[in-house]
Design an enzyme around this catalytic site. Structure first.
Site, PDB file in Angstrom:
ATOM      1  N   CYS A   9       0.826  -1.208   0.000  1.00 28.11           N
ATOM      2  CA  CYS A   9       0.000   0.000   0.000  1.00 28.11           C
ATOM      3  C   CYS A   9       0.863   1.262   0.000  1.00 28.11           C
ATOM      4  O   CYS A   9       2.023   1.251   0.419  1.00 28.11           O
ATOM      5  CB  CYS A   9      -0.919  -0.008   1.221  1.00 28.11           C
ATOM      6  SG  CYS A   9      -2.341   1.089   1.026  1.00 28.11           S
ATOM      7  N   ASP A 139      -6.580  -2.922  11.249  1.00 26.66           N
ATOM      8  CA  ASP A 139      -5.385  -2.091  11.270  1.00 26.66           C
ATOM      9  C   ASP A 139      -5.259  -1.478  12.657  1.00 26.66           C
ATOM     10  O   ASP A 139      -6.173  -1.576  13.481  1.00 26.66           O
ATOM     11  CB  ASP A 139      -5.520  -1.002  10.197  1.00 26.66           C
ATOM     12  CG  ASP A 139      -4.188  -0.364   9.815  1.00 26.66           C
ATOM     13  OD1 ASP A 139      -3.159  -0.693  10.441  1.00 26.66           O
ATOM     14  OD2 ASP A 139      -4.188   0.451   8.881  1.00 26.66           O
TER      15      ASP A 139
END
Length: 221
Positions: A9, A139
């Site tokens: 990412c 996350d």
């Protein structure tokens, strides 16, 4: 457990992306939320064609990372950059997720953020997202932005989310503070369907192909 998917990412550079084309990467993430890795729709439009040059036989899916975007913001980005998946990191409601999915024909990954006390920052109870999501990601909670904090969350908090995703046949991803040195431990502990990394494969804030390669090898090896 099948092969674990890899998502890299926060890509910003055509050159870095080109250096990755021989790696078995499953998802490539572009950040449109406010962050040092933020890019625009026009910038993403320059990066997306590189995914079509992947040499591993499978084109990585493109993922746009947003935090509580307006429909106007999404519209502007998607007109310029036809993303495969939207990864929503804010408090987006199930109704909002469904509306976006129907309007743009994209898959929706919802990120839930784990706070230091083990509680989860979310837009609604998990059950309310039933039938809406195409993937679920855990996350570490970062009040400034929904990801990229470089800190691991309490992995014990993950089990209900992993089980929920499994029961619905959608992938469960783990992110937050992962790097080549700890990703194998996380995989052995949580048995996720995929892992998501950003700052853990950077050197001085820039994506490092040596670290990206090491991370992918640890996951896929």
């Amino acid at each position: 457990m099948g092969e674990v998917a890899v998502k890299i990412c926060g890509l910003q550079s055509v050159e870095v992306l080109k250096s990755m084309v021989n790696l078995p990467v499953d998802y490539v993430g572009f950040v449109f939320a406010r962050s040092k890795r933020q890019i625009s729709g026009s910038h993403a439009a320059e990066l997306l064609p590189v995914l079509q040059t992947w040499s591993t036989g499978a084109v990585p899916q493109s993922v746009g990372v947003f935090v509580n975007p307006t429909l106007e913001e999404l519209d502007e980005v998607l007109r310029q950059a036809p993303l495969d998946i939207l990864q929503l990191h804010g408090t987006e409601s199930p109704d909002y997720c469904r509306k976006v999915k129907d309007a743009y024909g994209v898959k929706i990954f919802k990120a839930f953020s784990v706070k230091t006390d083990g509680s989860v920052h979310a837009g609604a109870a998990l059950a309310e997202y039933d039938g809406v999501l195409d993937g679920l990601l855990l996350d570490t909670y970062d009040p400034k932005y929904g990801g990229g904090s470089g800190v691991t969350f309490n992995w014990e908090a993950a089990e209900p989310f992993r089980q929920w995703a499994k029961e619905r046949g959608i992938p469960f991803f783990a992110a937050g503070g992962l790097h080549p040195g700890n990703v194998r431990t996380l995989i052995d502990t949580l048995q996720p369907d995929g892992v998501d990394v950003s700052s853990g494969v950077e050197t001085d804030g820039v994506k490092d192909i040596t670290k990206i390669t090491a991370f992918v090898e640890r996951v896929k090896g």
